[in-house]
Design an enzyme around this catalytic site. Structure first.
Site, PDB file in Angstrom:
ATOM      1  N   GLY A  32       0.877  -1.167   0.000  1.00 13.81           N
ATOM      2  CA  GLY A  32       0.000   0.000   0.000  1.00 13.81           C
ATOM      3  C   GLY A  32       0.911   1.211   0.000  1.00 13.81           C
ATOM      4  O   GLY A  32       1.968   1.183   0.635  1.00 13.81           O
ATOM      5  N   THR A  34       1.539   4.339   1.220  1.00 14.32           N
ATOM      6  CA  THR A  34       2.215   4.911   2.385  1.00 14.32           C
ATOM      7  C   THR A  34       2.852   3.834   3.261  1.00 14.32           C
ATOM      8  O   THR A  34       3.845   4.093   3.948  1.00 14.32           O
ATOM      9  CB  THR A  34       1.250   5.769   3.222  1.00 14.32           C
ATOM     10  OG1 THR A  34       0.103   4.977   3.568  1.00 14.32           O
ATOM     11  CG2 THR A  34       0.806   7.005   2.450  1.00 14.32           C
ATOM     12  N   TYR A 102      -8.369  -3.941  -7.703  1.00  9.73           N
ATOM     13  CA  TYR A 102      -8.567  -3.852  -6.251  1.00  9.73           C
ATOM     14  C   TYR A 102      -9.873  -4.499  -5.808  1.00  9.73           C
ATOM     15  O   TYR A 102     -10.874  -4.455  -6.511  1.00  9.73           O
ATOM     16  CB  TYR A 102      -8.603  -2.380  -5.805  1.00  9.73           C
ATOM     17  CG  TYR A 102      -7.315  -1.633  -6.008  1.00  9.73           C
ATOM     18  CD1 TYR A 102      -6.338  -1.621  -5.026  1.00  9.73           C
ATOM     19  CD2 TYR A 102      -7.083  -0.919  -7.185  1.00  9.73           C
ATOM     20  CE1 TYR A 102      -5.160  -0.914  -5.202  1.00  9.73           C
ATOM     21  CE2 TYR A 102      -5.902  -0.222  -7.379  1.00  9.73           C
ATOM     22  CZ  TYR A 102      -4.949  -0.218  -6.387  1.00  9.73           C
ATOM     23  OH  TYR A 102      -3.779   0.481  -6.572  1.00  9.73           O
ATOM     24  N   TRP A 103      -9.815  -5.074  -4.603  1.00  5.99           N
ATOM     25  CA  TRP A 103     -10.999  -5.525  -3.862  1.00  5.99           C
ATOM     26  C   TRP A 103     -10.836  -4.960  -2.446  1.00  5.99           C
ATOM     27  O   TRP A 103     -10.160  -5.532  -1.604  1.00  5.99           O
ATOM     28  CB  TRP A 103     -11.065  -7.046  -3.816  1.00  5.99           C
ATOM     29  CG  TRP A 103     -11.277  -7.681  -5.158  1.00  5.99           C
ATOM     30  CD1 TRP A 103     -12.464  -8.110  -5.677  1.00  5.99           C
ATOM     31  CD2 TRP A 103     -10.284  -7.987  -6.156  1.00  5.99           C
ATOM     32  NE1 TRP A 103     -12.280  -8.647  -6.938  1.00  5.99           N
ATOM     33  CE2 TRP A 103     -10.942  -8.575  -7.263  1.00  5.99           C
ATOM     34  CE3 TRP A 103      -8.900  -7.782  -6.232  1.00  5.99           C
ATOM     35  CZ2 TRP A 103     -10.276  -8.979  -8.411  1.00  5.99           C
ATOM     36  CZ3 TRP A 103      -8.234  -8.181  -7.376  1.00  5.99           C
ATOM     37  CH2 TRP A 103      -8.923  -8.782  -8.444  1.00  5.99           C
ATOM     38  N   GLY A 261       7.661   5.427  -6.809  1.00  6.33           N
ATOM     39  CA  GLY A 261       7.494   6.710  -6.134  1.00  6.33           C
ATOM     40  C   GLY A 261       7.513   6.589  -4.624  1.00  6.33           C
ATOM     41  O   GLY A 261       8.052   7.462  -3.926  1.00  6.33           O
ATOM     42  N   ASP A 262       6.940   5.502  -4.102  1.00  8.98           N
ATOM     43  CA  ASP A 262       6.919   5.296  -2.651  1.00  8.98           C
ATOM     44  C   ASP A 262       8.338   5.148  -2.106  1.00  8.98           C
ATOM     45  O   ASP A 262       8.668   5.676  -1.035  1.00  8.98           O
ATOM     46  CB  ASP A 262       6.118   4.035  -2.297  1.00  8.98           C
ATOM     47  CG  ASP A 262       4.717   4.038  -2.889  1.00  8.98           C
ATOM     48  OD1 ASP A 262       4.171   5.128  -3.121  1.00  8.98           O
ATOM     49  OD2 ASP A 262       4.182   2.936  -3.125  1.00  8.98           O
TER      50      ASP A 262
END
Length: 308
Positions: A32, A34, A102-103, A261-262
């Protein structure tokens, strides 16, 4: 960015990740946006806690265990009986570009600031050295949850916390409602000290024609430190009244661009917290992102990670 306070608090959602390997089979992990940054910060030796809500199921147990093993503090991971975490699937093309499905519509992370223990998150944020969240974080919450989040961020800044924001605009998370998206982003940007957007996201959401235009728009909110990521091109750093393009030191043939990017954000934040200037921090971000895109999934193996 030196401070008596010690802890970074990152906020958002961590999900079960299914990523297709080179043999066509799916492997299970978790990730995820962040959360990925929080893991890479912990690997860099930064004290970081992750604020989210999970279920009481074995998959949620696994996420908590994985975070703890990575050194991410788990005391802000609230648990909701009878619920399950979200799930996403990654597929990559021949160039390493990823596609997600996604779910996650009923994941408890969406209710973080409306759960009975939300004040525990608030207290930790107000005592934080730095708060990190993203446009994906904002897309999770109801208007009531957003109001609480932004009010807490405001109080935390008054207590000396720095606020770092990555726009990370994902249209599906906002159900195509661009007016609401822009309105929420503008409220958040009023409370940001360091912005770490990606230019392609800003171009879609705001119509920015160039990274320089992104900088100009964000500076209008009073943001004093801005780094506009622009994929393999460069990163535009605007801080201290100066702007400078920091080139990618090495062009990498990506295996999987998930969390590029994270990981850049983690390299940048870790370097700034360690006393590096913004230009040096952007170079650190580039280095970590270049390592990440050589590996599948959001979080590369620990033995592949060397921050600097």
């Amino acid at each position: 960015m030196t401070d008596q306070k010690s802890r970074v608090v990152a906020i958002g959602e961590v999900m079960i990740e299914l990523a297709r390997g080179g043999d066509g089979r799916f492997g299970m992990a978790c990730g995820g946006d962040t959360f990925n940054t929080a893991v890479y910060l912990a690997r860099a030796g930064i004290e970081v806690a992750y604020a989210t809500a999970l279920g009481d199921d074995p998959y949620s147990d696994g996420i908590v265990a994985m975070a703890a093993a990575e050194g991410v503090k788990t005391d802000l991971m609230l648990r909701v009986p009878g619920r399950l975490p979200g799930l996403y699937m990654i597929e990559t093309d021949a160039k390493g570009e990823r596609r997600f499905r996604y779910w996650r519509g009923e994941a408890p992370a969406r209710e973080l600031f409306e759960l009975p223990d939300w004040n525990r998150i608030a207290e930790s944020m107000i005592a934080a050295r730095l708060i990190y969240f993203s446009g994906v974080t904002l897309s999770l919450y109801s208007n009531n949850g957003l109001g609480r989040l932004l009010a807490i961020v405001e109080m935390a800044r008054q207590q000396g916390a720095k606020v770092v924001f990555d726009g990370n605009f994902r249209p599906h998370g906002w159900k195509g409602d661009l007016p609401r998206t822009r309105s929420v982003f503008m409220e958040a940007l009023k409370r940001v000290d360091i912005a770490l957007p990606a230019f392609d996201d800003e171009a879609v959401l705001w119509g920015d024609p160039s990274p320089e235009a992104t900088v100009e728009r964000l500076q209008a909110f009073g943001i004093g430190e801005i780094v506009v990521k622009n994929g393999p091109q460069s990163a535009l750093v605007a801080a201290g009244g100066r702007q400078e393009h920091i080139p990618v030191p090495e062009v990498v043939e990506p295996v999987d661009t998930t969390a590029a990017g994270d990981s850049f954000n983690a390299g940048y934040i870790a370097a700034r917290l360690s006393g590096e200037n913004p230009v040096a921090a952007a170079a650190a971000g580039h280095r970590l992102a270049a390592q990440k895109v050589r590996h599948r999934g959001a979080i590369m193996p620990r033995n592949a990670a060397a921050m600097h």
